[in-house]
Motif scaffolding. Structure first.
Motif, PDB file in Angstrom:
ATOM      1  N   ARG A  17      48.353  68.268   0.551  1.00  0.00           N
ATOM      2  CA  ARG A  17      48.399  67.108  -0.342  1.00  0.00           C
ATOM      3  C   ARG A  17      48.659  67.578  -1.779  1.00  0.00           C
ATOM      4  O   ARG A  17      47.949  67.248  -2.703  1.00  0.00           O
ATOM      5  CB  ARG A  17      47.110  66.300  -0.270  1.00  0.00           C
ATOM      6  N   LEU A  19      51.923  67.225  -3.144  1.00  0.00           N
ATOM      7  CA  LEU A  19      52.951  66.367  -3.719  1.00  0.00           C
ATOM      8  C   LEU A  19      52.425  64.947  -3.740  1.00  0.00           C
ATOM      9  O   LEU A  19      51.900  64.459  -2.747  1.00  0.00           O
ATOM     10  CB  LEU A  19      54.228  66.429  -2.867  1.00  0.00           C
ATOM     11  N   HIS A  20      52.602  64.256  -4.868  1.00  0.00           N
ATOM     12  CA  HIS A  20      51.993  62.933  -4.978  1.00  0.00           C
ATOM     13  C   HIS A  20      52.794  61.847  -4.303  1.00  0.00           C
ATOM     14  O   HIS A  20      52.241  60.852  -3.882  1.00  0.00           O
ATOM     15  CB  HIS A  20      51.789  62.580  -6.458  1.00  0.00           C
ATOM     16  N   VAL A  25      50.117  67.349   9.832  1.00  0.00           N
ATOM     17  CA  VAL A  25      48.709  66.957   9.963  1.00  0.00           C
ATOM     18  C   VAL A  25      48.289  66.157   8.744  1.00  0.00           C
ATOM     19  O   VAL A  25      47.586  65.150   8.837  1.00  0.00           O
ATOM     20  CB  VAL A  25      47.819  68.200  10.113  1.00  0.00           C
ATOM     21  N   ASP A  26      48.751  66.592   7.562  1.00  0.00           N
ATOM     22  CA  ASP A  26      48.390  65.898   6.338  1.00  0.00           C
ATOM     23  C   ASP A  26      48.939  64.484   6.316  1.00  0.00           C
ATOM     24  O   ASP A  26      48.323  63.578   5.758  1.00  0.00           O
ATOM     25  CB  ASP A  26      48.948  66.696   5.149  1.00  0.00           C
ATOM     26  N   ALA A  27      50.115  64.286   6.934  1.00  0.00           N
ATOM     27  CA  ALA A  27      50.705  62.951   6.925  1.00  0.00           C
ATOM     28  C   ALA A  27      50.128  62.070   8.003  1.00  0.00           C
ATOM     29  O   ALA A  27      50.406  60.880   8.034  1.00  0.00           O
ATOM     30  CB  ALA A  27      52.218  63.053   7.105  1.00  0.00           C
ATOM     31  N   GLY A  28      49.348  62.640   8.919  1.00  0.00           N
ATOM     32  CA  GLY A  28      48.761  61.816   9.962  1.00  0.00           C
ATOM     33  C   GLY A  28      49.698  61.508  11.105  1.00  0.00           C
ATOM     34  O   GLY A  28      49.526  60.515  11.800  1.00  0.00           O
ATOM     35  N   ARG A  64      42.561  76.167  11.254  1.00  0.00           N
ATOM     36  CA  ARG A  64      41.450  75.251  11.498  1.00  0.00           C
ATOM     37  C   ARG A  64      40.543  75.188  10.274  1.00  0.00           C
ATOM     38  O   ARG A  64      40.096  74.114   9.862  1.00  0.00           O
ATOM     39  CB  ARG A  64      40.663  75.723  12.716  1.00  0.00           C
ATOM     40  N   LEU A 124      42.039  73.118   7.575  1.00  0.00           N
ATOM     41  CA  LEU A 124      42.016  71.688   7.857  1.00  0.00           C
ATOM     42  C   LEU A 124      40.604  71.135   7.803  1.00  0.00           C
ATOM     43  O   LEU A 124      40.412  69.932   7.809  1.00  0.00           O
ATOM     44  CB  LEU A 124      42.614  71.397   9.234  1.00  0.00           C
ATOM     45  N   GLN A 125      39.593  72.012   7.778  1.00  0.00           N
ATOM     46  CA  GLN A 125      38.219  71.522   7.758  1.00  0.00           C
ATOM     47  C   GLN A 125      37.821  71.023   6.396  1.00  0.00           C
ATOM     48  O   GLN A 125      36.901  70.233   6.270  1.00  0.00           O
ATOM     49  CB  GLN A 125      37.242  72.658   8.114  1.00  0.00           C
ATOM     50  N   LYS A 172      37.162  68.987   3.379  1.00  0.00           N
ATOM     51  CA  LYS A 172      37.199  67.535   3.334  1.00  0.00           C
ATOM     52  C   LYS A 172      38.140  67.029   2.263  1.00  0.00           C
ATOM     53  O   LYS A 172      38.792  66.037   2.421  1.00  0.00           O
ATOM     54  CB  LYS A 172      35.789  67.003   3.054  1.00  0.00           C
ATOM     55  N   VAL A 173      38.131  67.713   1.104  1.00  0.00           N
ATOM     56  CA  VAL A 173      38.995  67.248   0.031  1.00  0.00           C
ATOM     57  C   VAL A 173      40.385  67.778   0.302  1.00  0.00           C
ATOM     58  O   VAL A 173      40.600  68.971   0.306  1.00  0.00           O
ATOM     59  CB  VAL A 173      38.489  67.787  -1.325  1.00  0.00           C
ATOM     60  N   ILE A 201      34.544  67.748  12.107  1.00  0.00           N
ATOM     61  CA  ILE A 201      35.976  67.618  11.840  1.00  0.00           C
ATOM     62  C   ILE A 201      36.729  68.257  12.999  1.00  0.00           C
ATOM     63  O   ILE A 201      36.482  69.407  13.351  1.00  0.00           O
ATOM     64  CB  ILE A 201      36.302  68.267  10.494  1.00  0.00           C
ATOM     65  N   VAL A 213      40.625  68.949  15.000  1.00  0.00           N
ATOM     66  CA  VAL A 213      42.053  69.085  14.725  1.00  0.00           C
ATOM     67  C   VAL A 213      42.819  68.657  15.971  1.00  0.00           C
ATOM     68  O   VAL A 213      42.255  68.617  17.056  1.00  0.00           O
ATOM     69  CB  VAL A 213      42.425  70.526  14.342  1.00  0.00           C
ATOM     70  N   PRO A 214      44.113  68.343  15.826  1.00  0.00           N
ATOM     71  CA  PRO A 214      44.878  67.913  16.999  1.00  0.00           C
ATOM     72  C   PRO A 214      44.827  68.942  18.103  1.00  0.00           C
ATOM     73  O   PRO A 214      44.978  70.133  17.866  1.00  0.00           O
ATOM     74  CB  PRO A 214      46.299  67.757  16.461  1.00  0.00           C
ATOM     75  N   LYS A 244      44.946  63.293  15.677  1.00  0.00           N
ATOM     76  CA  LYS A 244      45.020  63.421  14.228  1.00  0.00           C
ATOM     77  C   LYS A 244      43.813  64.216  13.759  1.00  0.00           C
ATOM     78  O   LYS A 244      42.731  64.108  14.328  1.00  0.00           O
ATOM     79  CB  LYS A 244      44.950  62.050  13.564  1.00  0.00           C
ATOM     80  N   ALA A 245      43.971  64.950  12.677  1.00  0.00           N
ATOM     81  CA  ALA A 245      42.826  65.705  12.162  1.00  0.00           C
ATOM     82  C   ALA A 245      41.924  64.753  11.402  1.00  0.00           C
ATOM     83  O   ALA A 245      42.378  63.897  10.662  1.00  0.00           O
ATOM     84  CB  ALA A 245      43.325  66.812  11.242  1.00  0.00           C
ATOM     85  N   SER A 287      40.217  59.366   9.400  1.00  0.00           N
ATOM     86  CA  SER A 287      40.966  60.255   8.511  1.00  0.00           C
ATOM     87  C   SER A 287      41.577  59.395   7.421  1.00  0.00           C
ATOM     88  O   SER A 287      41.673  58.183   7.550  1.00  0.00           O
ATOM     89  CB  SER A 287      42.049  60.990   9.280  1.00  0.00           C
ATOM     90  N   GLN A 295      44.839  58.764   5.101  1.00  0.00           N
ATOM     91  CA  GLN A 295      46.254  59.100   4.987  1.00  0.00           C
ATOM     92  C   GLN A 295      46.917  58.254   3.931  1.00  0.00           C
ATOM     93  O   GLN A 295      46.360  57.259   3.447  1.00  0.00           O
ATOM     94  CB  GLN A 295      46.950  58.826   6.327  1.00  0.00           C
ATOM     95  N   ARG A 296      48.158  58.593   3.622  1.00  0.00           N
ATOM     96  CA  ARG A 296      48.928  57.754   2.704  1.00  0.00           C
ATOM     97  C   ARG A 296      49.547  56.572   3.425  1.00  0.00           C
ATOM     98  O   ARG A 296      49.712  55.509   2.860  1.00  0.00           O
ATOM     99  CB  ARG A 296      50.062  58.572   2.070  1.00  0.00           C
ATOM    100  N   PRO A 322      37.447  61.855  -4.419  1.00  0.00           N
ATOM    101  CA  PRO A 322      36.718  63.023  -3.924  1.00  0.00           C
ATOM    102  C   PRO A 322      35.244  63.048  -4.280  1.00  0.00           C
ATOM    103  O   PRO A 322      34.536  63.976  -3.906  1.00  0.00           O
ATOM    104  CB  PRO A 322      37.440  64.188  -4.614  1.00  0.00           C
TER     105      PRO A 322
END
Lengths: 243, 337
Positions: A22, A24-25, A128-131, A228, A231-232, A234-235, B95, B97-98, B130-131, B146, B148-149, B319
Motif C-alpha cells: 500500500r 501507491l495512493h 493480496v493488497d488489492a484483495g 507471511r 502480510l501479518q 496490521k497496518v 491473520i 493468508v490465501p 483473501k488475506a 480485510s 481494501q480499496r 491506523p
C-alpha cells in the motif's frame, strides 16, 4: 564444493529481503519487493468491468504491463509479461468475478540480478493488497548453475553473467492447515512441493535440474515465511525486512 | 505413529488413538472420551480440553444474510458431533493468508456453515482466498475481515455511488465494485414515469444495494425496504473523499445507519456505539456526514475549514486505536483555535 561469492554469501543464502505494501495512493493494490539491490514496484488496478477481445468472458482476465527501468519495450519485456501473466492466472481464482479485467503494472526500479522472481514476488504481494481472490500465494526463486556444476541461489547481475545455465522456479507458499499432514498431500508429496512455473535458460543435465529444484524448494520455505510475516502486519503501510 | 483421520474428528490426544481407528465410530468415540478423561485425571491435560461442547446444536437454520454462502458438510454420520479442540479455534481472530485451510468439513456433519467473504469451499475443507483476520460469529458464520480499496457488493448495504450514465430504465452508477451498478429510474419514493429525477453525470447519490449476485451487475435503490426515502438520494454540495472499506465499516456500525447530522454538544447519532473520531469532532463542530460501505465518505458543513478538518481527521484515523483517535482529534481541534 565451497565457492566464493563476491558478497560473502553461502551458495544457498538469499540476499536481504524487504517488502512494503500500500505504497501507491491511487492504485487499488501496490507492493514493492527488493532482494538486495534489485527492486521492483507493482501496482494492481481492478477488478474492472469488461474483458479483452480474445479472452474468455466467463473468467476474470489478468493483464500485465512490464515497464523497464530504461529503454524501449521489446521482446524480453513481452516474454516477462507472458510468464508473469501465466503464473498469476494459475494462482488467482478466476471464477469469482467473471467478465472483469485486473491490470498488473510492473515497474523495474533497479535490476541487479534475479529480476523476474523479484517481480513475481512483488506481484503476488500486490494482488493480496488489492484483495484479488487467490488459491494460494507464490514464491519465486532464481537458481543458476556454474561451469563446474555448483548451484547458487539469488545471484547478483555479475554472478549471473558468469553462469552456464539458470532456472526461474515458482513454488506455492507453505500453508497453515487444520487438516492433518496426510490429507493435504497429493500422491504422497506435500502441496508445497508443487511447481507453478519453471523457466530454464542454457543447457543443464537432468540431475542438475533436480538439484536446482531441491535447493529452490528449501529456499522457498524461507521466502514463504517472510511473505507471511509481511502480510501479518496490521497496518498495510508497514514495511518488513529480513536480513 | 502417524495420526489417522477418523470420522469423529481431531483430538489433541497422543497417537494411541490410532489403535482404535479400525473399530466402529461409536466405540472409537467412547474410547477417546475415556482416554481423555483419564489423561485429565493424570493432570496431563487441563480439564477444559475435555471435548464435550456446551452448546452443540444439531441443525441451526437461521435466516442468513444474503452475502453468506451456505456450505454443507458432505459426509453424513449418525454420531453426535464433538467440537474439535484444534480446528476453528486455532485460526479464529488470527491473520490468515490465501491458501490456509481453516476448517475441516469432515468434522462438521449435518450442519449448516455460513461462509462470508474471503473463504471458499474445496471438496473437503474451507480455505482462505483473501488475506485478513478470520472471524467467527455464533452459531456458524465464518468470514475473513480485510480492508481494501475496492468494494465487493452485498445486499442491504448503503453505499455512495457516482452516476456515470442515464439510460431509459436505469441510471448507471459506479460503486467501486467489479461491475457497474443499475439504479432503476422508478426506485424512488413516489416514483412514476412522470417524475423521473434528473441526475447529471457525476452526481453523488446515497443508495442501498438491493441485489448483488456474483457475475451480474448489482441493483440499487433510493428507498429503504419499506419504500420510504429515508435520507437516500442525491447529495448536494459538500466534499467526497475515498478511504478503504475497513475504515468505513468502523464508522457504520449498524447497517441501517443513515445520514447523521451532528451538532455541537449533543451528538444525535442514530447508530451507537459510535466511532470516537466522530464523537470528538461532534462535540465542537457541526457538520453533516454520509458514509458508504464502499469506502466513500461525504462531508458537508457551513464553512470550508470545518469540512477540511473533519476530512483530515477521518483520513488520518485509520491506523489508530480508539484512544489514539481521541487524542488526535483533540490536538487537531486545539490547533484550529
Amino acid at each position: 564444493m565451497e565457492v566464493d561469492r563476491t558478497d560473502g554469501r553461502t551458495p544457498n543464502q538469499l540476499r536481504p529481503l524487504a517488502c512494503s505494501r500500500r505504497i501507491l495512493h491511487r492504485a487499488h493494490g501496490s507492493a514493492s519487493w527488493s532482494q538486495g539491490d534489485t527492486k521492483v514496484l507493482v501496482a494492481v488496478y481492478g477488478p474492472k468491468a469488461g474483458t479483452k477481445k480474445n479472452e474468455n468472458p466467463e473468467k476474470a482476465c489478468i493483464e500485465v504491463v512490464w515497464k523497464p527501468k530504461t529503454g524501449q519495450i521489446g521482446k524480453p519485456e513481452r516474454e516477462f509479461e507472458m510468464i508473469l501473466k501465466r503464473t498469476l492466472q494459475s494462482i488467482c481464482v478466476l471464477t469469482v468475478n467473471p467478465n472483469t479485467t485486473t491490470s498488473v503494472i510492473v515497474q523495474v526500479v533497479h535490476d541487479d540480478g534475479a529480476l523476474l522472481p523479484c517481480a513475481i514476488n512483488a506481484a503476488c504481494a500486490a494482488l493480496v493488497d488489492a484483495g484479488i481472490p487467490m488459491k494460494h500465494l507464490a514464491v519465486a526463486i532464481f537458481c543458476c548453475l556454474a561451469e563446474s556444476g555448483y548451484v547458487i541461489l539469488d545471484p547478483t547481475k555479475l554472478e549471473e553473467q558468469k553462469m552456464k545455465a539458470f532456472v526461474y522456479l515458482v513454488f506455492p507458499n507453505s500453508i497453515l492447515s487444520v487438516l492433518p499432514e496426510v490429507s493435504s498431500t497429493m500422491k504422497g508429496e506435500p502441496m508445497e512441493h508443487g511447481i507453478i512455473t519453471s523457466v530454464t535458460h542454457g543447457a543443464m543435465s537432468e540431475n542438475d535440474y533436480f538439484l536446482c529444484l531441491e535447493r529452490g524448494r528449501a529456499a522457498s520455505a524461507k521466502l514463504s515465511d517472510f511473505l507471511r510475516r509481511s502480510l501479518q502486519s496490521k497496518v498495510p503501510g508497514d514495511s518488513s525486512k529480513a536480513g | 505413529m502417524h495420526k489417522k483421520r477418523c470420522v469423529v474428528g481431531h483430538f489433541e490426544v497422543c497417537s494411541c488413538v490410532t489403535a482404535f481407528a479400525n473399530f466402529s465410530p461409536r466405540s472409537c468415540l467412547a474410547a477417546t472420551l475415556i482416554f481423555s478423561f483419564l489423561l485429565s485425571l493424570l493432570d496431563l491435560r487441563s480439564p477444559n480440553d475435555l471435548v464435550i461442547p456446551a452448546n452443540y446444536s444439531a441443525r441451526s437454520r437461521s435466516r442468513s444474510r444474503s452475502h453468506f454462502v451456505v456450505g454443507v458438510a458432505k459426509t453424513p454420520s449418525k454420531l453426535m458431533l464433538m467440537e474439535a479442540s484444534t480446528s476453528p479455534a486455532t485460526f479464529v481472530d488470527k491473520i490468515v493468508v490465501p491458501g490456509d485451510v481453516v476448517l475441516d468439513l469432515s468434522t462438521f456433519t449435518n450442519e449448516t456453515i455460513k461462509l462470508g467473504g474471503g473463504l471458499r469451499q474445496d471438496p473437503d475443507a474451507i480455505s482462505v482466498m483473501k488475506a485478513g483476520k478470520l472471524k467467527f460469529s455464533k452459531p456458524n458464520k465464518y468470514w475473513v475481515e480485510s480492508s481494501q480499496r475496492r468494494y465487493v457488493p452485498c445486499m442491504e448495504e448503503t453505499v455512495l455511488g457516482i452516476v456515470v450514465d442515464c439510460k431509459a430504465d436505469n441510471f448507471l452508477v459506479d460503486i467501486k465494485g467489479p461491475a457497474i451498478a443499475f439504479l432503476p429510474v422508478l426506485a424512488f419514493e413516489g416514483g412514476t414515469r412522470r417524475n423521473i429525477p434528473k441526475f447529471e453525470v457525476g452526481a453523488l447519490v446515497y443508495v442501498r444495494v438491493v441485489k448483488a449476485n456474483p457475475g451480474m451487475n448489482p441493483e440499487l435503490s433510493c428507498t429503504d425496504a419499506y419504500g420510504k426515502a429515508a435520507e437516500f438520494g442525491l447529495l448536494k454540495d459538500g466534499y467526497m473523499f475515498e478511504t478503504s472499506t475497513g475504515l468505513s465499516r468502523i464508522f457504520l456500525v449498524s447497517h441501517y445507519a443513515t445520514m447523521n447530522v451532528i451538532e455541537p454538544c449533543s451528538s444525535r447519532l442514530l447508530s451507537s456505539p459510535t466511532c470516537p473520531v466522530l464523537e470528538e469532532l461532534g462535540k465542537q463542530l457541526s457538520f453533516e456526514i454520509a458514509v458508504g460501505l464502499n469506502g466513500r465518505v461525504w462531508v458537508n458543513a457551513d464553512s470550508p475549514s470545518t469540512v477540511v478538518v473533519v476530512s483530515n481527521a477521518i483520513m488520518n484515523s485509520e491506523p489508530l486505536s480508539g484512544v489514539q483517535q481521541k487524542i488526535m482529534v483533540e490536538k487537531l481541534l486545539q490547533r484550529i483555535k
